[in-house]
Scaffold this active site. Structure first.
Site, PDB file in Angstrom:
ATOM      1  N   TYR A  90       0.836  -1.201   0.000  1.00  0.00           N
ATOM      2  CA  TYR A  90       0.000   0.000   0.000  1.00  0.00           C
ATOM      3  C   TYR A  90       0.870   1.250   0.000  1.00  0.00           C
ATOM      4  CZ  TYR A  90       0.902   0.989   4.967  1.00  0.00           C
ATOM      5  OH  TYR A  90       1.503   1.303   6.165  1.00  0.00           O
ATOM      6  N   CYS A  91       0.243   2.382  -0.318  1.00  0.00           N
ATOM      7  CA  CYS A  91       0.912   3.687  -0.270  1.00  0.00           C
ATOM      8  C   CYS A  91      -0.080   4.693   0.315  1.00  0.00           C
ATOM      9  CB  CYS A  91       1.414   4.086  -1.656  1.00  0.00           C
ATOM     10  SG  CYS A  91       0.109   4.298  -2.891  1.00  0.00           S
ATOM     11  N   ARG A  92      -0.090   5.902  -0.191  1.00  0.00           N
ATOM     12  CA  ARG A  92      -1.032   6.907   0.309  1.00  0.00           C
ATOM     13  C   ARG A  92      -2.373   6.796  -0.398  1.00  0.00           C
ATOM     14  NH1 ARG A  92      -2.835  11.597  -1.428  1.00  0.00           N
ATOM     15  NH2 ARG A  92      -1.289  11.732  -3.067  1.00  0.00           N
TER      16      ARG A  92
END
Length: 127
Positions: A90-92
């Site tokens: 995941y990221c932002r």
């Protein structure tokens, strides 16, 4: 003349039959609910591919940091020791996680799952 046409067609068939097939490595996109279920029921590596300051501001409990721009065979191996490990990325917002997931798949990781961004994560966040 017929013999030349026949030879040309035969050569074309042979040449097109010699083309190899390529296997494209890839990752799977899953929902955040599916990712949470996997976190709760099996051994996984939760991979945060944002930058250090973003990670420090809040991350999913148990996540390890590997910024997308630093992913190489060596840096990935430092946090994911087995190519068959289940990796949840995941990221932002979901953009960098797609790039990172494909990079991991290209390195040979076989169980890569991308689940978007922490900005829509409905579960616990650790600061």
């Amino acid at each position: 003349m017929k013999r030349i046409v026949f030879l040309i067609l035969a050569m074309l068939l042979v040449l097109t039959g010699c083309g190899g097939t390529t296997v494209e490595s890839s990752y799977q996109q899953i929902t955040q609910e599916e990712a949470k279920e996997m976190m709760d029921t099996q051994e996984v590596v939760i991979l945060d591919v944002r930058e250090q300051d973003e990670f420090d501001a809040g991350h999913i409990p148990g996540a390890v940091l590997l910024p997308v721009g630093t992913i190489t065979e060596d840096t990935a191996a430092a946090v994911i020791d087995d190519l068959d490990t289940v990796v949840l990325v995941y990221c932002r917002s979901g953009n960098r996680s797609k790039t990172a997931s494909q990079a991991l798949a290209d390195l040979g990781y076989t169980n890569v799952y991308e689940f978007g961004g922490i900005n829509s994560w409905p579960y616990e966040i650790e600061e």
